[in-house]
Design a protein around this motif. Structure first.
Motif, mmCIF file in Angstrom:
data_model
loop_
_atom_site.group_PDB
_atom_site.id
_atom_site.type_symbol
_atom_site.label_atom_id
_atom_site.label_comp_id
_atom_site.label_asym_id
_atom_site.label_seq_id
_atom_site.Cartn_x
_atom_site.Cartn_y
_atom_site.Cartn_z
ATOM 1 N N LEU A 40 0.830 -1.202 0.000
ATOM 2 C CA LEU A 40 0.000 0.000 0.000
ATOM 3 C C LEU A 40 0.870 1.259 0.000
ATOM 4 C CD1 LEU A 40 -2.802 1.250 0.099
ATOM 5 C CD2 LEU A 40 -2.715 1.030 2.591
ATOM 6 N N LEU A 41 1.911 1.275 0.817
ATOM 7 C CA LEU A 41 2.784 2.447 0.872
ATOM 8 C C LEU A 41 3.600 2.602 -0.404
ATOM 9 C CD1 LEU A 41 3.864 2.380 4.609
ATOM 10 C CD2 LEU A 41 2.321 4.001 3.491
ATOM 11 N N LEU A 42 3.964 1.508 -1.053
ATOM 12 C CA LEU A 42 4.631 1.602 -2.359
ATOM 13 C C LEU A 42 3.699 2.219 -3.395
ATOM 14 C CD1 LEU A 42 6.679 -1.699 -2.594
ATOM 15 C CD2 LEU A 42 7.586 0.633 -2.717
ATOM 16 N N GLN A 43 2.423 1.853 -3.340
ATOM 17 C CA GLN A 43 1.456 2.459 -4.248
ATOM 18 C C GLN A 43 1.301 3.946 -3.953
ATOM 19 O OE1 GLN A 43 -2.133 0.143 -3.944
ATOM 20 N NE2 GLN A 43 -1.378 -1.411 -5.356
ATOM 21 N N ALA A 44 1.296 4.295 -2.673
ATOM 22 C CA ALA A 44 1.213 5.708 -2.297
ATOM 23 C C ALA A 44 2.448 6.454 -2.794
ATOM 24 C CB ALA A 44 1.077 5.845 -0.781
ATOM 25 N N ILE A 88 2.680 9.664 -5.239
ATOM 26 C CA ILE A 88 3.400 10.883 -4.857
ATOM 27 C C ILE A 88 4.398 11.268 -5.939
ATOM 28 C CG2 ILE A 88 5.132 11.782 -3.235
ATOM 29 C CD1 ILE A 88 3.609 10.096 -1.046
ATOM 30 N N ILE A 89 5.145 10.305 -6.430
ATOM 31 C CA ILE A 89 6.176 10.574 -7.439
ATOM 32 C C ILE A 89 5.555 11.031 -8.760
ATOM 33 C CG2 ILE A 89 8.030 9.514 -8.795
ATOM 34 C CD1 ILE A 89 8.616 10.104 -5.768
ATOM 35 N N ALA A 90 4.378 10.556 -9.068
ATOM 36 C CA ALA A 90 3.711 10.926 -10.320
ATOM 37 C C ALA A 90 3.144 12.345 -10.293
ATOM 38 C CB ALA A 90 2.594 9.931 -10.633
ATOM 39 N N ASP A 91 3.003 12.920 -9.127
ATOM 40 C CA ASP A 91 2.447 14.267 -8.974
ATOM 41 C C ASP A 91 3.614 15.215 -8.659
ATOM 42 O OD1 ASP A 91 1.494 16.535 -7.186
ATOM 43 O OD2 ASP A 91 -0.439 15.697 -7.793
ATOM 44 N N ARG A 140 7.666 18.255 -2.844
ATOM 45 C CA ARG A 140 7.512 18.448 -1.398
ATOM 46 C C ARG A 140 8.067 17.252 -0.627
ATOM 47 N NH1 ARG A 140 2.843 17.586 1.419
ATOM 48 N NH2 ARG A 140 3.038 18.307 3.531
ATOM 49 N N PHE A 141 7.776 16.038 -1.105
ATOM 50 C CA PHE A 141 8.279 14.827 -0.448
ATOM 51 C C PHE A 141 9.801 14.810 -0.440
ATOM 52 C CE2 PHE A 141 9.651 10.345 -0.651
ATOM 53 C CZ PHE A 141 9.116 9.889 0.542
ATOM 54 N N LEU A 142 10.413 15.078 -1.582
ATOM 55 C CA LEU A 142 11.876 15.076 -1.666
ATOM 56 C C LEU A 142 12.478 16.159 -0.771
ATOM 57 C CD1 LEU A 142 12.385 14.394 -5.484
ATOM 58 C CD2 LEU A 142 12.655 12.772 -3.587
ATOM 59 N N VAL A 147 12.132 4.277 4.075
ATOM 60 C CA VAL A 147 11.509 5.091 3.023
ATOM 61 C C VAL A 147 9.989 4.957 3.102
ATOM 62 C CG1 VAL A 147 11.251 5.421 0.525
ATOM 63 C CG2 VAL A 147 13.522 5.039 1.518
ATOM 64 N N LEU A 148 9.509 3.745 3.323
ATOM 65 C CA LEU A 148 8.064 3.542 3.436
ATOM 66 C C LEU A 148 7.506 4.259 4.663
ATOM 67 C CD1 LEU A 148 7.777 -0.177 2.328
ATOM 68 C CD2 LEU A 148 7.396 1.886 0.968
ATOM 69 N N GLU A 149 8.258 4.269 5.747
ATOM 70 C CA GLU A 149 7.831 5.027 6.932
ATOM 71 C C GLU A 149 7.826 6.525 6.636
ATOM 72 O OE1 GLU A 149 6.359 4.083 9.714
ATOM 73 O OE2 GLU A 149 6.495 2.051 8.925
ATOM 74 N N ALA A 150 8.771 6.976 5.822
ATOM 75 C CA ALA A 150 8.797 8.387 5.425
ATOM 76 C C ALA A 150 7.550 8.736 4.619
ATOM 77 C CB ALA A 150 10.064 8.692 4.624
ATOM 78 N N VAL A 151 7.087 7.810 3.786
ATOM 79 C CA VAL A 151 5.859 8.025 3.017
ATOM 80 C C VAL A 151 4.674 8.175 3.974
ATOM 81 C CG1 VAL A 151 4.220 6.970 1.394
ATOM 82 C CG2 VAL A 151 6.686 6.849 0.947
#
Length: 83
Positions: free
Chosen positions: A12-16, A20-23, A29-31, A50-54
């Motif tokens: 689920l977090l990989l999909q999120a 995020i990367i596509a927008d 903002r994430f980076l 990284v997934l926790e960062a998401v």
């Protein structure tokens, strides 16, 4: 609709993250907030930190959390739930 049935948290977090990367706005903002760069993100996308960062990124700004959850067809809480 809850698409989390049978889906593990990492998936689920990989999909999120993909959303995020596509927008461009979310990606930038994430980076900026995580200090990650594109190369590091590509190399470590599935790493636990990284997934926790998401999850933290989304939990830190409700409008983005709600928008990403809607795009993925899940409840917002599913993206912030601790494993």
């Amino acid at each position: 609709m809850n698409r989390t049935d049978g889906m593990d948290r990492d998936t689920l977090l990989l999909q999120a993250l993909a959303h995020i990367i596509a927008d461009a706005r979310l990606r930038d903002r994430f980076l900026a907030l995580t200090g990650l760069d594109a190369a590091t993100l590509r190399a470590r996308a599935g790493d636990a930190d990284v997934l926790e960062a998401v999850a933290s990124f989304l939990a830190g700004h409700e409008p983005d959390l709600v928008a990403v959850a809607a795009a993925l067809g899940v409840e917002p809480a599913a993206l912030c739930a601790r494993s």
